[in-house]
Design a protein around this motif. Structure first.
Motif, PDB file in Angstrom:
ATOM      1  N   GLN A   1      24.608   0.712  38.657  1.00 34.46           N
ATOM      2  CA  GLN A   1      25.308   1.670  39.517  1.00 34.46           C
ATOM      3  C   GLN A   1      26.248   2.547  38.697  1.00 34.46           C
ATOM      4  N   GLN A   2      26.871   1.956  37.692  1.00 30.26           N
ATOM      5  CA  GLN A   2      27.752   2.736  36.824  1.00 30.26           C
ATOM      6  C   GLN A   2      26.963   3.791  36.049  1.00 30.26           C
ATOM      7  N   ILE A   3      25.730   3.404  35.650  1.00 32.73           N
ATOM      8  CA  ILE A   3      24.884   4.370  34.943  1.00 32.73           C
ATOM      9  C   ILE A   3      24.495   5.506  35.881  1.00 32.73           C
ATOM     10  N   VAL A   4      24.093   5.171  37.097  1.00 34.00           N
ATOM     11  CA  VAL A   4      23.655   6.175  38.061  1.00 34.00           C
ATOM     12  C   VAL A   4      24.779   7.156  38.387  1.00 34.00           C
ATOM     13  N   LEU A   5      26.017   6.691  38.397  1.00 27.81           N
ATOM     14  CA  LEU A   5      27.147   7.530  38.808  1.00 27.81           C
ATOM     15  C   LEU A   5      27.994   8.016  37.631  1.00 27.81           C
ATOM     16  N   LYS A   6      27.539   7.828  36.404  1.00 26.63           N
ATOM     17  CA  LYS A   6      28.330   8.254  35.245  1.00 26.63           C
ATOM     18  C   LYS A   6      28.338   9.791  35.157  1.00 26.63           C
ATOM     19  N   PRO A   7      29.279  10.369  34.411  1.00 25.15           N
ATOM     20  CA  PRO A   7      29.274  11.836  34.206  1.00 25.15           C
ATOM     21  C   PRO A   7      27.958  12.267  33.569  1.00 25.15           C
ATOM     22  N   TRP A   8      27.348  13.291  34.197  1.00 19.86           N
ATOM     23  CA  TRP A   8      26.000  13.684  33.773  1.00 19.86           C
ATOM     24  C   TRP A   8      25.874  15.182  34.080  1.00 19.86           C
ATOM     25  N   SER A   9      26.141  16.032  33.086  1.00 28.66           N
ATOM     26  CA  SER A   9      26.276  17.470  33.323  1.00 28.66           C
ATOM     27  C   SER A   9      24.995  18.083  33.876  1.00 28.66           C
ATOM     28  N   ALA A  10      23.817  17.676  33.339  1.00 28.72           N
ATOM     29  CA  ALA A  10      22.553  18.259  33.794  1.00 28.72           C
ATOM     30  C   ALA A  10      22.291  17.912  35.256  1.00 28.72           C
ATOM     31  N   VAL A  11      22.621  16.693  35.623  1.00 31.14           N
ATOM     32  CA  VAL A  11      22.407  16.257  37.007  1.00 31.14           C
ATOM     33  C   VAL A  11      23.385  16.961  37.936  1.00 31.14           C
ATOM     34  N   ASP A  12      24.631  17.121  37.476  1.00 28.68           N
ATOM     35  CA  ASP A  12      25.629  17.778  38.322  1.00 28.68           C
ATOM     36  C   ASP A  12      25.245  19.240  38.566  1.00 28.68           C
ATOM     37  N   GLU A  13      24.702  19.923  37.525  1.00 32.40           N
ATOM     38  CA  GLU A  13      24.281  21.302  37.695  1.00 32.40           C
ATOM     39  C   GLU A  13      23.125  21.390  38.700  1.00 32.40           C
ATOM     40  N   ALA A  14      22.169  20.451  38.594  1.00 32.68           N
ATOM     41  CA  ALA A  14      21.053  20.415  39.540  1.00 32.68           C
ATOM     42  C   ALA A  14      21.555  20.159  40.959  1.00 32.68           C
ATOM     43  N   GLN A  15      22.609  19.322  41.088  1.00 35.21           N
ATOM     44  CA  GLN A  15      23.171  19.049  42.412  1.00 35.21           C
ATOM     45  C   GLN A  15      23.739  20.316  43.034  1.00 35.21           C
ATOM     46  N   ARG A  16      24.407  21.153  42.207  1.00 34.39           N
ATOM     47  CA  ARG A  16      24.980  22.390  42.749  1.00 34.39           C
ATOM     48  C   ARG A  16      23.873  23.327  43.239  1.00 34.39           C
ATOM     49  N   ARG A  17      22.750  23.386  42.499  1.00 32.48           N
ATOM     50  CA  ARG A  17      21.628  24.226  42.945  1.00 32.48           C
ATOM     51  C   ARG A  17      21.045  23.704  44.261  1.00 32.48           C
ATOM     52  N   TRP A  18      20.950  22.368  44.356  1.00 31.48           N
ATOM     53  CA  TRP A  18      20.408  21.759  45.598  1.00 31.48           C
ATOM     54  C   TRP A  18      21.313  22.065  46.786  1.00 31.48           C
ATOM     55  N   GLU A  19      22.631  21.965  46.582  1.00 35.64           N
ATOM     56  CA  GLU A  19      23.558  22.261  47.676  1.00 35.64           C
ATOM     57  C   GLU A  19      23.383  23.707  48.141  1.00 35.64           C
TER      58      GLU A  19
END
Length: 1013
Positions: free
Chosen positions: A402-420
């Motif tokens: 769970q810590q790995i899944v929720l760790k800081p991850w810039s590429a994933v965060d950028e993809a999340q903003r596009r999805w939103e």
């Protein structure tokens, strides 16, 4: 098989059932003492003939006269009395029972219970002798009686025998003979372990010259783990233990750890006092252990239901009533069920007593309806040490992943903003266009049923399968009938539909889906049972499963093309009702409300919780980033692994008390909806009060039952243990110690045993040893003309017990002597083979016990009968045929019948045939010698004694005739010896093995093998 052998076997069987049934057929005419005894002779007459109109029940009482109370029975009724001590001529009771005037005669003619001449004479004699009164014997305090001593008594071995000898002397019966040593060891081994002795154990006893040889055998048996298994069997009858709920669907429920607790309690010789308290109130003990909580399963063994039409309050009352009745019967031998609707007609117990007792058992912190689940709360999970370690290991893995899944991850965060942003665009477009979905789902059509055997339903193609669908098509079935497509315009997505043809058949569902572009959409499916999915004639998914339909059982992605798409579902049903569920999973519409609310806000307007919620949802549900997907897959595997371990952890039903006790009411006529006055927890007034300082709850109730002042608990317990050994209790009606029950045959002995038991700190093993060490127990069961005349029912104990073994002992013995029995203490219930279809005949299609499926492997099907799965609406036929109860209600003593069906079962049941084959194999392997020596060995292993020359002649002749038969029919030999799970020893000659198998079957059906002598 030759006519001679058939006749020999039938002759032996007739002997079994005539002799074994003889005791049960003869009446219990016990020679009474010459003086009339109130409790023995008079109270039963008054109770049976007078109490209905002149007893405890005020609502039915006539003339304000009571024969259950001395003051009223002898009181002045206006210048006369019903009973005048010493003066039968002045006693109106005698005038009325002798009257020829039907308006005056008592009991009234319409009562249809006229007194016999003997009963009238007993009343006359009793009144002449002074009409001495006594309270009902079972409510009198237990006093240790003086042990009678006869100077010329050389037979008695302990105080039990002195009491028995005194009654035998009164009847002028001679001192009985002791049973032969080989009979005695067989008897006591069965009675303490439920199994016969081995030949080695028998030989060791026969060759031991010491004076305490028999005592050493008894001590060894009491230390055997088999002892607890055997003792538990009787207790499980009393507490109505079963593996299913007992009503409606009669689904499986898990409570076998309570059965194991009972076995272990007897093996570790838990004080009977603690045995009672832990079962009644283990959860209320300070710092209750896991075992003490498991023990409270006693209160949860009652029949339950989850039927949809049930009224919750009605089921609640029924459950509590069952607990009250079981507790009163098992521990006190009182018929409380008589008081649910009115005051007791024969005993000094009232409705208020019943509902005050009810108040101790009405506060379970759980729902009355069981939901048809195995884990009807409250429950207790019982992980092993290894399972606990596994869960801890998985927990550590899950936290790390769970810590790995929720760790800081810039590429994933950028993809999340596009999805939103995409979600916001879709929402705005839909708001502007008024669209509700990006695809159009047309109406459903169905066709079927296509019937076939289960084996072919899924793989074989039917009707429209794999072809373009034309709704005008019709399909011809093997029955020559034709089925056509049927329009289903009322079917709504997102709902479970069950209005499809049932039985073993395939049904097809079809609809068109229109898509504005090439895209992949997710759907959620449910099916009962198997399912196949075709899109545009291409198979996408297949699953063969037996289950009830439910929402969201499967998730599937459909690769839609632009324009029309054809969706075809094949539903494969294996029995009962069928059904399906369908829902389109819309990526936007299916978002949780809180997620949508967070997306609709600008980044700087979101709270920390909303940001965390969006991140968790996107990463767990949406993102396809390769490293994140790998981490999520590992997390999913860890969670599934943990769930699998948790599912494997046994659980059991326990009692948990509500924080606030429920209010209890007296219920008019026993109706759940007819509440009368409020009642508080209180024990019956006729019995001693609660001990000083005891809490007024179930724990206090346990302390009250085992208090020195309680007159019933010890008497009822020792009587039940006596019944186990002698077939009949000192009180024959072991379930009823009240006025309608039979008085004890030896009241002084009963009280001596009860007092001794109580003073020994309720030591069950010590009590059992006292009884089996007695000369009374060791007697020969041989009948003499004198015994037949004076004591045909053996109520004076002038001979040893003789009766057919119980169902479990018959099966366990056959497996034991054959060498097949798998001895393993505890664990879940097992399903030995039985005729297929018995469960189905009484079952509902939605039940998880609708179809019986036998277990496989000796470690399952050859275990002791104690562990056999008990489906209450269809108990195992091997047991019910021999009077095993269904475990739907408390049973304190089993009936013992003799029927032709029993003989048929013993001769033909696959497990008894397999046991005979196992016995034959064992003998052939151990004794590669002459036919006569093998016959002798097999005979002794079954009976425990040496065969006579004449018996050996018969067995050898039987073998040789069967051998000749199978020589001419080798295929019959193959078939006979192939029955069962064990499989024949391929090193042995099959013709010889088949012949010896029939000899083994003959021996296992002998009278002395099936009967306790």
């Amino acid at each position: 098989m030759s006519v001679r052998i058939v006749l020999l076997r039938l002759f032996l069987l007739v002997g079994i059932y005539w002799i074994a049934g003889r005791d049960s057929a003869v009446g219990d005419s016990v020679l009474r003492r010459q003086a009339v005894d109130f409790n023995w002779d008079i109270r039963p007459i008054l109770s049976d003939h007078c109490y209905a109109c002149h007893g405890p029940d005020a609502s039915k009482r006539k003339a304000d006269l009571r024969f259950d109370m001395e003051d009223s029975a002898k009181g002045d009724l206006g210048g006369y009395s019903a009973i005048v001590p010493g003066h039968p001529e002045k006693s109106v009771l005698l005038d009325r029972v002798l009257s020829t005037d039907e308006d005056e005669r008592m009991p009234p003619p319409q009562f249809k219970k006229a007194l016999s001449g003997k009963q009238i004479e007993q009343l006359r004699q009793w009144i002449s002798e002074g009409a001495t009164w006594a309270d009902h014997w079972s409510f009198e305090p237990i006093q240790r009686p003086v042990v009678p001593v006869n100077a010329d008594d050389f037979w008695s071995r302990n105080p039990v025998d002195h009491f028995i000898r005194a009654r035998l002397d009164e009847a002028d019966l001679d001192s009985p003979l002791e049973a032969a040593p080989e009979v005695l060891i067989r008897r006591v081994t069965f009675d303490l372990t439920g199994l016969p002795p081995t030949l080695e154990e028998t030989d060791a006893f026969l060759n031991d010259p010491s004076v305490d040889a028999y005592e050493k055998v008894v001590d060894r048996l009491l230390c055997s783990s088999r002892y607890g298994e055997h003792m538990a069997r009787y207790w499980l009858d009393a507490v109505r233990y079963g593996d299913t709920h007992g009503l409606h669907l009669d689904n499986y429920r898990e409570i076998w750890p309570y059965r194991d607790w009972v076995v272990n309690a007897f093996n570790r010789n838990l004080s009977y006092r603690e045995f009672i308290i832990e079962q009644l109130a283990g959860d209320l003990l300070p710092n209750a252990t896991r075992d003490q909580l498991v023990a409270t399963g006693f209160n949860r063994c009652n029949v339950t239901t989850g039927e949809g039409g049930s009224i919750t309050e009605e089921v609640f009352v029924r459950n509590v009533v069952d607990r009250v009745v079981t507790t009163s019967t098992v521990f006190m031998g009182l018929t409380f069920e008589c008081m649910r609707c009115h005051n007791h007609k024969f005993d000094p117990l009232t409705m208020k007593d019943f509902y005050s007792f009810f108040a101790y058992f009405n506060s379970l912190d759980g729902k009355p309806l069981d939901g048809n689940k195995k884990e009807h709360a409250p429950i207790l999970r019982l992980p092993s040490d290894f399972q606990t370690e596994q869960l801890e290991d998985y927990d550590q893995q899950i936290v790390a992943l769970q810590q790995i899944v929720l760790k800081p991850w810039s590429a994933v965060d950028e993809a999340q903003r596009r999805w939103e942003a995409e979600v916001q665009v879709v929402r705005l477009q839909r708001a502007e266009d008024g669209e509700t979905s990006s695809v159009v789902l047309n109406d459903w059509y169905t066709v079927g049923p296509f019937n076939d055997v289960r084996l072919y339903l899924l793989p074989r193609k039917y009707g429209p399968e794999g072809k373009p669908v034309a709704l005008e098509d019709a399909f011809k079935l093997v029955t020559e009938e034709t089925v056509a497509w049927r329009h289903r315009p009322t079917w709504k997505d997102g709902m479970v539909h069950t209005d499809l043809p049932g039985d073993t058949a395939a049904n097809f569902l079809y609809r068109k889906i229109q898509s504005p572009k090439d895209q992949r959409v997710k759907i959620s499916l449910g099916s009962g049972d198997g399912i196949k999915v075709y899109l545009n004639q291409k198979e996408l998914f297949s699953k063969d499963v037996s289950r009830e339909v439910a929402a969201d059982q499967e998730t599937l992605e459909l690769p839609l093309k632009e324009g029309d798409n054809e969706l075809l579902l094949k539903l494969v049903n294996y029995g009962g009702s069928t059904g399906f569920y369908f829902r389109l999973i819309d990526s936007v519409s299916d978002l949780p409300k809180k997620v949508l609310e967070a997306i609709s806000l600008a980044e700087d307007e979101r709270s920390d919780n909303q940001r965390a919620l969006l991140q968790e949802h996107y990463r767990n549900k949406v993102s396809e980033h390769p490293e994140l997907v790998a981490a999520k897959a590992a997390l999913k595997r860890a969670r599934e692994g943990r769930a699998a371990v948790k599912r494997a952890i046994p659980m059991t039903l326990v009692w948990k008390e509500r924080a606030e006790p429920r209010t209890a009411y007296l219920l008019r006529r026993g109706e759940y909806s007819q509440r009368d006055e409020v009642v508080t927890r209180k024990t019956p007034a006729v019995l001693p009060p609660m001990p000083e300082g005891a809490p007024n709850d179930r724990l206090g109730l346990g302390l009250w039952l085992t208090d020195q002042s309680h007159p019933l608990t010890a008497r009822v317990a020792v009587n039940r243990f006596w019944q186990q050994l002698f077939g009949v209790g000192l009180v024959k009606t072991s379930e009823d110690f009240g006025s309608q029950g039979e008085p004890p045959s030896h009241p002084e002995l009963l009280d001596w045993l009860a007092a001794t038991f109580r003073e020994s700190d309720w030591d069950v093993k010590a009590l059992m040893k006292t009884m089996v060490m007695s000369a009374t127990y060791r007697q020969s069961s041989r009948l003499t003309p004198d015994l037949i005349e004076k004591d045909p029912g053996n109520r004076l104990l002038g001979r040893g017990p003789r009766f057919r073994l119980d169902a479990e002992m018959l099966r366990d013995q056959a497996l034991f002597v054959s060498g097949l029995l798998v001895e393993q203490i505890g664990g879940g219930s097992v399903k030995p083979p039985q005729p297929d279809g018995l469960w189905f005949a009484v079952g509902y299609s939605g039940s998880n016990t609708v179809r019986f499926k036998a277990d496989k492997g000796p470690d399952k099907v050859h275990r002791r009968s104690l562990y056999t799965f008990i489906k209450r609406t269809s108990p195992p036929p091997q047991m019910s045929t021999f009077d095993g109860p269904s475990r739907e209600a408390c049973v304190m003593r089993r009936e013992r019948t003799n029927t032709p069906l029993q003989a048929l079962l013993l001769l033909n049941d696959p497990q008894f045939v397999e046991a005979a084959c196992g016995l034959a194999e064992r003998t052939m392997r151990e004794w590669a010698a002459s036919d006569r020596e093998r016959s002798a060995r097999m005979f002794r292993r079954c009976t425990g004694r040496y065969a006579s020359p004449e018996e050996l002649d018969e067995l050898v002749a039987a073998y040789q005739e069967e051998w000749a038969h199978f020589q001419q029919n080798p295929e019959a030999a193959e078939k006979l010896t192939g029955i069962g799970d064990s499989g024949p020893d391929t090193a042995l000659d099959r013709v010889q093995l088949a012949a010896w198998t029939l000899v083994g079957s003959l021996l296992l059906n002998l009278d002395e093998v099936l009967t306790k002598n």
